[in-house]
Design an enzyme around this catalytic site. Structure first.
Site, PDB file in Angstrom:
ATOM      1  N   SER A   1     -10.633  -0.049   6.753  1.00 15.46           N
ATOM      2  CA  SER A   1      -9.941   0.044   5.461  1.00 15.46           C
ATOM      3  C   SER A   1      -9.268  -1.240   4.983  1.00 15.46           C
ATOM      4  CB  SER A   1      -8.892   1.155   5.512  1.00 15.46           C
ATOM      5  OG  SER A   1      -9.516   2.406   5.391  1.00 15.46           O
TER       6      SER A   1
ATOM      7  N   SER B   1     -10.063   2.096   2.525  1.00 11.40           N
ATOM      8  CA  SER B   1      -9.100   2.792   1.693  1.00 11.40           C
ATOM      9  C   SER B   1      -8.104   1.869   0.993  1.00 11.40           C
ATOM     10  CB  SER B   1      -8.332   3.789   2.551  1.00 11.40           C
ATOM     11  OG  SER B   1      -7.490   3.108   3.462  1.00 11.40           O
TER      12      SER B   1
ATOM     13  N   LYS C   1       0.843  -1.198   0.000  1.00 16.04           N
ATOM     14  CA  LYS C   1       0.000   0.000   0.000  1.00 16.04           C
ATOM     15  C   LYS C   1       0.877   1.245   0.000  1.00 16.04           C
ATOM     16  CE  LYS C   1      -4.067   1.898   2.423  1.00 16.04           C
ATOM     17  NZ  LYS C   1      -4.969   1.786   3.598  1.00 16.04           N
TER      18      LYS C   1
END
EC number: 6.3.5.7
Lengths: 493, 500
Positions: free
Chosen positions: A183, A159, A79
């Site tokens: 998320s 997210s 990420k």
């Protein structure tokens, strides 16, 4: 999806150690898959093929020398929130344009120390603020899943949308993600993958771009429960550079998989039966209950009475911390700078241009709730609510409950650029309704696929555990996985 | 916090105005840089005088994803200071974020302690005076709290025609903010407070107290009132960097406020700056422009907690503090309170004195240190650290007097030589022929000569025995001061037939 990219981490690891395949072959297969798919899926914001091949070659050498680590040669996506030395680390925000840190996050360092290979950086909502991956400066990620007979592009959740989409589309063997209010778990549920947010303090936050420090926690998204367990084992550690990390031994999580859940007490909180929840979600929940009962667990109804206050309290605490955490992006030392006539003008222009709408909204909410005269009414109260939510869980666990089963999300994946959601941010925030309580209480939570809805889209179940009892979650999630099966999207990209 | 007035108005301290007497109320916030090798939340060095941005870690520069980690030594220093201020040590304290934008504040917030500081209420005894009668007055000044916080960096506006430069060497260095209660009632008390506080910090080794290097700065809160009335509106004078300036700033500010009120005006609560060149304060920002700092507990840091053992271990290792030392000097060495006060005023002076007094008479050592050494230092404008005469040298002088090798008068000459040229006292006495004459024959000869040459004086001395001193003086003069004064005295008296 080639044969190589279809392998789980556990399978690939076995083949690598048996020398049936090499890490370079595996890595090349993923790089080819990314090159073919990323223009459409947009899961990666930066691909690092050179570095990946170099790491893979080193892994192959270590395997040959009999010095393989637990993740030796396994290609992962990271990420964009994790600092990776010399590589794109921008939290998918314009304001961090061009930022390449000279340091490595502890979580990724742990992964590389265990032999993992980095494929590149994954798309996400800007500064991890969002539930659809649409707030990314690098554009939305497309969910590899589509509804039956539909060409409509769906969101992968957020997210960690890039992480979930990349794992579901087999563009990496597994991915790192972070979870501040859901998320990891919501995108996992939207993409038919497994995601675990471990107990707060289990993974170091050092080198992870901060959103809300008291809630942020790293975890993996993987194709199945075992892979998630393998990844978490490597990611987790105490860290002298993060004083909120906890000095407890990291168990061999994968060893808990396959253990019986007979006699375990599973709590079903009545407050999670929310108004307007689709029947399919209720049915999924009942199915999950039945599976666990069949496996010998005892099902008990429990009450978590302060659940309804969790979401509003979360949307005070998280923006408050974010408003302060994001103050450092001022154009002075790194990232974007828009020149102004003086320093204040430069700050204003830089931050106006550098932050997206959702980030600005949360900075403003956070600034407001911390302001003199409002602090007691908002922030202090939200913290009291947080204590009560934590207490709810403690009482349930004290009464003998081992884990709690809930739906992971109130719906399956929705469309990109959904007008209803765009017009009303609060509707978007409702996506987190089942997940934020876990962050507020600092507990571990895992999302595991439970089945497909009538549109053929994945739905997830969530298990919530006691602090640092991730093993209970893995073995219980595995029971669900065994009953529900695994889910892979049909390739259309 | 409720403010309690613990002082009784004292006319000695009043400031006369056009319409009557006024009383000035002063409270101090002192920022003292903690003596530690590394910063409060990072491993970067705290060394003074390095090249700009040489002492900067990733945490200090607020790089994305960096986290603060508390430096335990800074915590120990704060607790030591709290113990030195006889204050309540809080076993649980909380670090908060104070949010504001400034280029030399990379995080966009300062980590400080707001509601729950590490140290609570304490006290300092200050000594004001001497007055016309040479008397000192001890006054107890309350300490409200002490908390730990990060220092900011430094903006430099004189390096480039249109840009400002930022030096982050100081960014993140640990400061103790020590807040007094509004118990001070004159500029002299304020100066005495700062002097005493600095002395305590230096004794403890928790801050070097060097105001000219910025390692100790004072914010001074000043208000005025009619004696005995409620407190007036205060103004805060920021960042005053010398004790003398603190005195000047208070004198100016009190009179400025008195003049405004006597003219029928009101005092605006504001922050002011002291201009040492003009000797005046000027407005920096008003209350309306005050920042909203949006304090909240720093979620990157757990509450700071320690147990009794931690505090007790520090207490056990605490050095002797000035008040205790003073008491010991009076009690064990028989010094006067005045002499003891002078000697303990600075740790370096006390250390010097103790080195001299070691194995010698305390009173004699005190006289030499206070009258001769400090007098000479004062005259030369030197500090104790710059003394040309070491404790060993001064001790050597005292030993030479004690064993009768030199007279007290010669000793003063010897001190002069040591001050100007250095050297070993005993060798100097030897090589320069400064030894006292103890040979009775030689002294007797000198006495006889003086008596023979001054028959008139002899007659007078027989009538008035105190005139024997004149003969002693003449003999000393004739022998170049080297005759043993006791021996001269005895001989003169016996030759003149004066009874002992």
């Amino acid at each position: 999806m080639t044969e190589l990219t279809s392998l789980t981490i556990a399978e690939a690891r076995a083949k690598l150690s048996a020398k049936e395949i090499t890490s370079v072959e595996l890595t090349d297969a993923y790089i080819a898959a990314i090159e073919a798919a990323n223009e459409t899926i947009n899961a990666y914001v930066d691909v690092t093929p050179e570095q990946a091949r170099e790491m893979a070659r080193a892994s192959d050498a270590r395997i040959a020398a009999g010095k393989a680590g637990p993740l030796e040669g396994i290609p992962l996506g990271i990420k964009d929130l994790f600092a990776t030395e010399g590589v794109h680390t921008q939290a998918c925000s314009h304001i961090l344009d061009g930022f390449k840190p000279r340091y490595e996050s502890t979580v990724t360092r742990n992964l590389w120390n265990d032999g993992a290979v980095m494929l590149g950086k994954l798309n996400m909502d800007e500064f991890a603020m969002g539930s659809s991956n649409e707030s990314s400066y690098y554009g939305p990620v497309k969910n590899p899943w589509r509804a039956k007979g539909s060409n409509l592009d769906l969101v992968p959740g957020g997210s960690s949308g890039g992480s979930a989409a990349a794992v579901a589309a087999h563009l990496c063997a597994g991915a790192t993600a972070t979870d501040t209010g859901g998320s990891i778990r919501q995108p996992a549920a939207f993409t038919g993958t497994v995601g675990i947010k471990p107990t707060y303090g289990r993974c170091s936050r050092f080198g992870i771009v901060a959103f809300a420090s008291s809630l942020d926690q790293a975890g993996p998204i993987a194709r199945d429960v075992r892979d998630a367990a393998i990844l978490l084992k490597s990611m987790a550690s105490v860290d002298p550079k993060d004083t909120t990390s906890v000095d407890l031994p990291v168990p061999d999580y994968a060893a808990s998989i396959g253990q019986s859940i007979k006699g375990m007490k599973i709590g079903i909180p009545k407050e999670y039966r929310v108004e307007g929840m689709p029947e399919e979600i209720e049915a999924l929940w009942q199915q999950g209950i039945a599976w666990l009962k069949d496996a010998g667990a005892e099902i008990v109804d429990i009450s978590l009475p302060h659940t309804q206050y969790a979401l509003p309290a979360y949307y005070i605490v998280a923006p408050a911390e974010a408003s302060s955490n994001l103050a450092r992006y001022d154009g002075v030392r790194y990232g974007l700078r828009v020149d102004g006539k003086d320093i204040v003008d430069m700050y204003e222009k830089t931050r106006a241009a550098g932050f997206g709408r959702e980030v600005k909204r949360r900075i403003m909410i956070g600034t407001y709730v911390l302001s003199a005269g409002y602090y007691d009414a908002y922030y202090l109260r939200a913290q009291k609510v947080r204590t009560l939510i934590k207490r709810d869980f403690e009482l349930a666990f004290q009464a003998g409950v081992d884990a709690i089963l809930t739906p992971a999300t109130p719906s399956s994946a929705f469309g990109i650029a959904d007008e209803d959601l765009a017009a009303d941010p609060v509707k978007m925030y409702l996506n987190d309704i089942f997940t934020v309580t876990v962050n507020m209480a600092g507990l571990p939570g895992i999302a595991v696929p439970g089945g497909l809805d009538h549109k053929g889209l994945p739905l997830g179940l969530q298990l919530i555990g006691k602090p640092f009892e991730e093993e209970t979650l893995f073995k219980t999630a595995h029971v669900i996985e065994q009953a529900a099966g695994r889910f892979t999207p049909a390739k259309w990209w | 916090m409720s403010i309690v007035d613990v002082r009784t108005p004292d006319p000695k301290r009043f400031i006369p105005g056009a319409t009557g007497d006024w009383e000035v109320i002063i409270g101090m916030e002192v920022h003292a840089q903690v003596l530690s090798n590394s910063k409060l939340f990072s491993a970067a060095s705290t060394e003074f005088g390095n090249a700009p941005n040489a002492n900067v870690s990733l945490v200090d520069a607020a790089m994305p994803g960096m986290l603060p980690v508390i430096n335990e030594e800074c915590v120990r220093q704060a607790v030591r200071t709290g113990l030195g201020l006889k204050a309540k040590i809080n076993h649980r304290s909380i670090f908060d974020r104070k949010n504001y934008f400034y280029p030399d504040l990379p995080q966009g917030y300062q980590i400080s302690q707001y509601k729950d500081p590490i140290v609570g209420e304490g006290k300092i005894i200050i000594s004001v005076g001497p007055d016309r009668q040479g008397q000192f007055e001890d006054v107890e000044i309350g300490i409200e709290r002490l908390h730990l916080e990060q220092d900011a960096g430094k903006s430099m506006h004189d390096q480039h025609p249109s840009m400002s430069y930022v030096d982050l060497n100081r960014s993140g260095v640990a400061l103790m903010e020590i807040v007094s209660k509004p118990d001070l009632r004159s500029s002299d008390e304020a100066k005495a407070y700062l002097t005493k506080l600095r002395s305590i910090l230096r004794y403890l080794g928790t801050c070097d107290g060097n105001m000219d290097e910025g390692s100790m700065r004072a914010d001074v809160n000043v208000s005025v009132r009619r004696p005995g009335e409620p407190f007036g509106t205060r103004c805060e004078i920021k960042n005053v960097n010398s004790i003398r300036f603190v005195g000047q700033a208070i004198e100016y500010e009190a009179r400025r406020q008195i003049a405004i009120i006597e003219d029928g005006g009101v005092i605006d609560q504001e922050t002011r700056l002291f201009d040492p060149n003009k000797g005046e304060t000027r407005s920096m920002r008003s209350k309306e422009d005050a920042h909203d700092y949006r304090y909240f507990p720093d979620p990157d840091l757990l509450p700071l907690e320690f147990d009794d053992d931690f505090v007790e271990a520090l207490k056990a290792d605490l050095p002797e503090l000035p008040d205790d030392k003073k008491e010991r000097f009076v009690r064990d060495l028989g010094l006067s309170v005045y002499d003891a006060s002078v000697l303990v005023s600075e740790k370096a002076i006390a250390d010097y004195f103790e080195a001299v007094a070691e194995g010698r008479d305390g009173k004699i050592a005190a006289n030499w240190v206070i009258n001769d050494l400090l007098g000479a230092l004062n005259k030369a404008g030197k500090t104790i650290e710059e003394t040309p005469v070491s404790p060993a040298q001064l001790g050597g002088i005292i030993d030479l007097i004690k064993d009768g090798t030199i007279s007290g008068k010669i000793a003063k000459d010897l001190f002069e030589i040591l001050w100007n040229e250095g050297g070993d006292p005993a060798e100097l006495v030897e090589s320069r022929g400064m030894k006292q004459v103890t040979d009775t024959g030689a002294i007797e000869k000198a006495v006889d000569e003086i008596i023979a040459a001054n028959p008139d004086q002899v007659e007078k001395a027989k009538a008035k025995p105190s005139l024997a001193g004149w003969f002693v003086g003449q003999v000393m003069k004739a022998t170049g001061g080297k005759a043993n004064p006791q021996a001269v005295q005895a001989l003169v008296k016996s030759k003149l037939g004066i009874e002992e």
